[in-house]
Design a protein around this motif. Structure first.
Motif, PDB file in Angstrom:
ATOM      1  N   GLY A  34      31.233  51.532  43.870  1.00 59.17           N
ATOM      2  CA  GLY A  34      32.513  51.679  44.545  1.00 59.17           C
ATOM      3  C   GLY A  34      33.411  50.474  44.397  1.00 59.17           C
ATOM      4  N   ARG A  35      33.008  49.523  43.530  1.00 55.67           N
ATOM      5  CA  ARG A  35      33.802  48.321  43.311  1.00 55.67           C
ATOM      6  C   ARG A  35      34.727  48.505  42.112  1.00 55.67           C
ATOM      7  NH1 ARG A  35      31.202  44.362  41.481  1.00 55.67           N
ATOM      8  NH2 ARG A  35      29.155  45.268  41.161  1.00 55.67           N
ATOM      9  N   ASN A  36      35.867  47.846  42.195  1.00 58.66           N
ATOM     10  CA  ASN A  36      36.781  47.821  41.059  1.00 58.66           C
ATOM     11  C   ASN A  36      36.268  46.767  40.083  1.00 58.66           C
ATOM     12  OD1 ASN A  36      38.935  47.366  39.249  1.00 58.66           O
ATOM     13  ND2 ASN A  36      40.460  47.916  40.786  1.00 58.66           N
ATOM     14  N   THR A  37      35.695  47.215  38.975  1.00 55.66           N
ATOM     15  CA  THR A  37      35.118  46.297  37.989  1.00 55.66           C
ATOM     16  C   THR A  37      36.031  46.108  36.787  1.00 55.66           C
ATOM     17  OG1 THR A  37      33.933  48.128  36.921  1.00 55.66           O
ATOM     18  CG2 THR A  37      32.768  46.933  38.654  1.00 55.66           C
ATOM     19  N   THR A  38      37.242  46.601  36.884  1.00 61.71           N
ATOM     20  CA  THR A  38      38.121  46.666  35.719  1.00 61.71           C
ATOM     21  C   THR A  38      39.278  45.685  35.774  1.00 61.71           C
ATOM     22  OG1 THR A  38      37.601  49.032  35.587  1.00 61.71           O
ATOM     23  CG2 THR A  38      39.472  48.241  34.294  1.00 61.71           C
ATOM     24  N   LEU A  39      39.950  45.593  36.912  1.00 66.24           N
ATOM     25  CA  LEU A  39      41.258  44.931  36.955  1.00 66.24           C
ATOM     26  C   LEU A  39      41.215  43.524  37.542  1.00 66.24           C
ATOM     27  CD1 LEU A  39      43.362  47.980  38.132  1.00 66.24           C
ATOM     28  CD2 LEU A  39      43.237  47.041  35.832  1.00 66.24           C
ATOM     29  N   TRP A  40      42.148  42.717  37.072  1.00 69.77           N
ATOM     30  CA  TRP A  40      42.356  41.369  37.609  1.00 69.77           C
ATOM     31  C   TRP A  40      43.276  41.484  38.827  1.00 69.77           C
ATOM     32  CZ3 TRP A  40      40.668  36.678  37.950  1.00 69.77           C
ATOM     33  CH2 TRP A  40      41.513  35.633  38.335  1.00 69.77           C
ATOM     34  N   PRO A  41      42.863  40.935  39.971  1.00 73.45           N
ATOM     35  CA  PRO A  41      43.632  41.136  41.209  1.00 73.45           C
ATOM     36  C   PRO A  41      44.669  40.050  41.459  1.00 73.45           C
ATOM     37  CG  PRO A  41      41.564  40.088  41.731  1.00 73.45           C
ATOM     38  CD  PRO A  41      41.579  40.270  40.235  1.00 73.45           C
ATOM     39  N   GLY A  42      45.594  39.910  40.559  1.00 72.87           N
ATOM     40  CA  GLY A  42      46.601  38.882  40.798  1.00 72.87           C
ATOM     41  C   GLY A  42      47.515  38.683  39.613  1.00 72.87           C
ATOM     42  N   PHE A  43      48.221  37.586  39.640  1.00 73.29           N
ATOM     43  CA  PHE A  43      49.138  37.241  38.556  1.00 73.29           C
ATOM     44  C   PHE A  43      48.349  36.785  37.332  1.00 73.29           C
ATOM     45  CE2 PHE A  43      51.532  36.397  42.498  1.00 73.29           C
ATOM     46  CZ  PHE A  43      52.667  37.163  42.266  1.00 73.29           C
ATOM     47  N   THR A  44      48.896  37.051  36.167  1.00 73.45           N
ATOM     48  CA  THR A  44      48.193  36.633  34.953  1.00 73.45           C
ATOM     49  C   THR A  44      48.232  35.121  34.780  1.00 73.45           C
ATOM     50  OG1 THR A  44      50.152  36.924  33.557  1.00 73.45           O
ATOM     51  CG2 THR A  44      48.692  38.819  33.807  1.00 73.45           C
ATOM     52  N   PHE A  45      49.259  34.462  35.319  1.00 72.94           N
ATOM     53  CA  PHE A  45      49.281  33.001  35.188  1.00 72.94           C
ATOM     54  C   PHE A  45      48.167  32.370  36.019  1.00 72.94           C
ATOM     55  CE2 PHE A  45      52.454  33.762  38.604  1.00 72.94           C
ATOM     56  CZ  PHE A  45      51.939  32.963  39.618  1.00 72.94           C
ATOM     57  N   GLN A  46      47.710  33.067  37.062  1.00 70.40           N
ATOM     58  CA  GLN A  46      46.565  32.570  37.820  1.00 70.40           C
ATOM     59  C   GLN A  46      45.294  32.643  36.969  1.00 70.40           C
ATOM     60  OE1 GLN A  46      47.153  35.305  41.126  1.00 70.40           O
ATOM     61  NE2 GLN A  46      47.602  33.587  42.496  1.00 70.40           N
ATOM     62  N   PHE A  47      45.160  33.706  36.219  1.00 67.44           N
ATOM     63  CA  PHE A  47      44.001  33.820  35.328  1.00 67.44           C
ATOM     64  C   PHE A  47      44.057  32.750  34.243  1.00 67.44           C
ATOM     65  CE2 PHE A  47      41.695  35.554  31.667  1.00 67.44           C
ATOM     66  CZ  PHE A  47      40.480  35.869  32.251  1.00 67.44           C
ATOM     67  N   ARG A  48      45.239  32.519  33.707  1.00 68.47           N
ATOM     68  CA  ARG A  48      45.368  31.489  32.669  1.00 68.47           C
ATOM     69  C   ARG A  48      45.011  30.116  33.223  1.00 68.47           C
ATOM     70  NH1 ARG A  48      49.406  31.705  27.788  1.00 68.47           N
ATOM     71  NH2 ARG A  48      47.783  33.251  27.381  1.00 68.47           N
ATOM     72  N   ARG A  49      45.416  29.843  34.430  1.00 73.05           N
ATOM     73  CA  ARG A  49      45.081  28.556  35.039  1.00 73.05           C
ATOM     74  C   ARG A  49      43.567  28.444  35.261  1.00 73.05           C
ATOM     75  NH1 ARG A  49      48.693  28.011  39.795  1.00 73.05           N
ATOM     76  NH2 ARG A  49      47.192  29.392  40.805  1.00 73.05           N
ATOM     77  N   ALA A  50      42.943  29.550  35.677  1.00 75.64           N
ATOM     78  CA  ALA A  50      41.506  29.529  35.941  1.00 75.64           C
ATOM     79  C   ALA A  50      40.691  29.349  34.665  1.00 75.64           C
ATOM     80  CB  ALA A  50      41.096  30.830  36.639  1.00 75.64           C
ATOM     81  N   THR A  51      41.221  29.807  33.550  1.00 72.60           N
ATOM     82  CA  THR A  51      40.487  29.731  32.282  1.00 72.60           C
ATOM     83  C   THR A  51      40.962  28.578  31.397  1.00 72.60           C
ATOM     84  OG1 THR A  51      42.024  31.381  31.384  1.00 72.60           O
ATOM     85  CG2 THR A  51      39.893  32.190  32.202  1.00 72.60           C
ATOM     86  N   ALA A  52      41.799  27.724  31.908  1.00 74.62           N
ATOM     87  CA  ALA A  52      42.346  26.638  31.089  1.00 74.62           C
ATOM     88  C   ALA A  52      41.295  25.601  30.735  1.00 74.62           C
ATOM     89  CB  ALA A  52      43.521  25.975  31.812  1.00 74.62           C
TER      90      ALA A  52
END
Length: 533
Positions: free
Chosen positions: A470-488
Motif C-alpha cells: 500500500g506504499r507509493n514506491t514510484t514517485l518522488w514526494p517533492g521538488f526536483t531541486f530537492q532531489f538534486r541537492r540530496a544526490t549532489a
C-alpha cells in the motif's frame, strides 16, 4: 535519423569491464557520457536490442510523443535547437539520442544484442557476474541499471485472451505490418499510450470499441510548432534556449504545491480539466462516462487536444461494462453482450512495481532483488539497495515524477554515481553497500511525505501504489531541486565498505567466471575485510 552503427563483435566470453551499464535509453546514455567526460573509458553499455533508445525505441505506436516539453526533456549538456514542436514526437527523440551517442563517442562502448539474463554478486571476487542471453559472460566491479521502471509490457489477465484468433498486440509492440483499415478494433485501456494512438487509428478502422475501466483526467495540451525564427535564435543565441528551459522547469515545479504540499489546490486544476471536457464533449451522457471520480493528480494527468473529439466519431464506442472473457472472434462483456473484433490492441501499460523478473539480479547471500522488495521496492536516494554492493539504479524506486522531466532526475542520479566512483577511488574502496538502517530511515521519511500527497489521498487506485504494502514506491514526494541537492554528494559514511585488495586483482582474474569456489563462501576474501568508512 542516423542509422545505428553495426553492432560490434560479440563481447568475448569472460570479458571484464570496470563499469557495466544495462540499457541504452536516456539513463544508460547519460551514465556513459558522463563517465567519458570524467575520463573513465573502462565501461560498456549492454543493450538487449539491436539499436539504442530505450523506451523511445520500443514505443513507436502511431502518435507516440513526449508529454513533457522537449526543451526540458533532453540532456542539459546537449540542448537541441531543432525540435519541431514543443512536445516532440517519438522519431525526433530517438534521433536525438542517436546523435548524442555519436557526438559523445559512445559507439565503441555499445554492445547490442546483449540481453541480461542474470547478474550475480560474487562475494569472493568482489565483482558482478553477468550472464547474457547470447551466451556472453562478463564480470564488472560496478553495475549500473539503466533499464528504467516502465520497460516490461503488462498483459492483462483476461480469460480467453490467448484464444483470440485475430491479431492481438500491446501498444509497445505495435504491428505496423498489420493493416487496420476497415477492421473492427478493440482497444483495452485508456492510459497515456491509448490517448495518443486512438485518435490516429480511429479514422482508418471500421469500428473502434474503447474499453474503459477508469477514465483519466485530461488537460489541454499546450503544443505548437516551433517557428523557424525560434530555432534560429536557439542555434545562434543558445542562451535563449537556456532561458526557455529554465522557464519551463520552474513552471512545472510549481505543480508540486498541489501534488504534495497542498492537494486541495488541485481543485483549481480540476476545474480546467472539467472545462476542457465540457468544451470538447457536448453530449452529457458521454461526458459523465468520461468524468473521473477521483481528485486530479491521483493518477497520471494526461494531456491531449484530440482524444475527446475522437470519441465523438460515429465509429467509436466507449465501453464501460467490464470484460468477462475473450473468444476467438469477439469480446464478451459481463452483462453477456458479445462485441465482434478483428484486432485487439492492449493499451494496458507496464509492470511498475516489479520492473524486473525474478532471478535477474542476485545480491549478497544469494538474495534475489525481488525478495529484498517483497513488501515493495525501496532504495536509498532511489539509487542503491542494501545487500547489493556496487549496484546503482538509475530511475529506481521513488524517483518517478508526476509533474516534470525524468531527464532531470536521471542527471541527478548520474552525478551521485560519479561522485561515488570518485570517493571509492580516492579512499581506495573496492565496493560499497548502503547500510540497511540508512535505507530504512530514508524511506520512512519518503513515505511520511507521500502520506499527505494527492497520490495517496486522492481517492484512486493507481500503479504508483504497490499492492502488497500500500506504499507509493514510484514517485518522488517533492521538488526536483530537492532531489538534486540530496544526490549532489555521495556520503561514504552511509555505506559499508570493502577496501581494495593488497595485491590488485588483474583483469585475467576478474574474467575467471568459472571459478570453482563458492561465490557466497563466508570466508571469501571480501567478507572478512568489511569495515566502516
Amino acid at each position: 535519423m542516423n542509422a545505428p552503427a553495426p553492432s560490434p563483435a560479440a563481447t568475448p566470453v569472460d570479458a571484464h569491464c570496470d563499469v557495466a551499464i544495462i540499457g541504452s535509453g536516456f539513463a544508460g546514455l547519460a551514465m556513459g557520457i558522463r563517465l567519458r567526460q570524467s575520463g573513465v573509458e573502462d565501461f560498456a553499455i549492454f543493450e538487449k536490442a539491436d539499436a539504442l533508445g530505450g523506451t523511445w525505441r520500443d514505443n513507436h505506436y502511431p502518435g507516440c510523443a513526449c508529454d513533457v516539453q522537449s526543451h526540458l526533456y533532453s540532456f542539459s549538456f546537449a540542448p537541441n535547437p531543432d525540435w519541431s514542436r514543443m512536445f516532440s514526437p517519438q522519431p525526433e527523440i530517438r534521433a536525438y539520442l542517436e546523435r548524442c551517442a555519436d557526438r559523445f563517442g559512445l559507439r565503441p562502448h555499445l554492445r547490442f544484442g546483449h540481453e541480461l539474463r542474470r547478474a550475480l554478486w560474487d562475494e569472493r571476487a568482489g565483482v558482478w557476474r553477468l550472464d547474457m542471453a547470447n551466451g556472453a559472460r562478463i564480470s564488472a566491479r560496478v553495475l549500473v541499471s539503466g533499464m528504467g521502471g516502465l520497460s516490461r509490457a503488462s498483459i492483462p489477465d483476461i480469460p480467453g485472451l490467448e484464444t483470440f484468433a485475430g491479431t492481438c498486440f500491446h501498444s509497445q509492440q505495435w504491428r505496423h505490418d498489420y493493416p487496420l483499415a476497415g477492421k473492427r478494433v478493440a482497444v483495452i485501456g485508456t492510459g497515456a499510450s491509448a490517448i495518443q494512438f486512438v485518435p490516429e487509428i480511429a479514422p482508418q478502422v471500421a469500428t473502434l470499441d474503447l474499453y474503459q475501466r477508469t477514465p483519466p483526467w485530461i488537460m489541454p495540451k499546450p503544443d505548437r510548432a516551433v517557428s523557424e525564427r525560434e530555432r534560429w535564435l536557439f542555434r545562434h543565441l543558445p542562451f535563449t534556449q537556456a532561458l526557455m528551459r529554465t522557464g519551463l522547469y520552474w513552471a512545472l515545479e510549481a505543480r508540486v504545491l498541489g501534488f504534495v504540499l497542498h492537494p486541495r489546490l488541485m481543485k483549481a486544476v480540476e476545474r480546467i480539466a472539467r472545462r476542457h471536457l465540457a468544451r470538447q464533449v457536448p453530449d452529457p451522457a458521454l461526458r459523465r462516462t468520461l468524468t473521473p471520480n477521483y481528485t486530479i493528480g491521483c493518477k497520471r494527468v494526461l494531456i491531449s487536444n484530440d482524444y475527446y473529439p475522437t470519441l465523438l466519431r460515429a465509429n467509436v464506442d466507449v465501453v464501460t461494462t467490464g470484460i468477462a472473457r475473450v473468444e476467438p472472434d469477439a469480446i464478451v462483456l459481463r452483462d453477456g453482450t458479445r462485441r465482434a473484433a478483428d484486432c485487439v490492441i492492449l493499451g494496458t501499460g507496464f509492470h511498475a512495481t516489479d520492473p524486473l523478473p525474478r532471478g535477474v539480479v542476485v545480491g549478497r547471500d544469494g538474495r534475489d532483488l525481488l525478495d529484498a522488495w517483497s513488501d515493495g521496492a525501496q532504495a536509498y536516494l532511489g539509487t542503491t539497495v542494501a545487500g547489493f554492493p556496487n549496484l546503482f539504479l538509475v530511475v529506481g524506486p521513488n524517483t518517478g515524477l508526476g509533474h516534470s522531466s525524468m531527464v532531470f532526475m536521471i542527471e541527478s542520479q548520474v552525478t551521485y554515481i560519479l561522485d561515488a566512483l570518485r570517493n571509492m577511488k580516492a579512499r581506495e574502496v573496492h565496493a560499497v553497500d548502503v547500510r540497511p538502517e540508512v535505507q530504512r530511515a530514508f524511506n520512512a521519511r519518503i513515505q511520511h511525505k507521500l502520506g499527505h500527497a494527492v497520490w495517496t489521498a486522492g481517492g484512486c487506485a493507481s500503479w504508483y501504489i504497490d499492492p502488497r504494502s500500500g506504499r507509493n514506491t514510484t514517485l518522488w514526494p517533492g521538488f526536483t531541486f530537492q532531489f538534486r541537492r540530496a544526490t549532489a554528494t555521495f556520503r561514504l559514511d552511509d555505506y559499508e565498505t570493502w577496501p581494495r585488495r593488497a595485491a590488485t586483482r588483474d583483469a585475467r582474474d576478474a574474467r575467471d567466471v568459472h571459478d570453482t569456489s563458492d561465490p557466497l563462501d563466508p570466508h571469501g576474501a571480501y567478507n572478512n575485510e568489511r569495515r566502516p568508512a
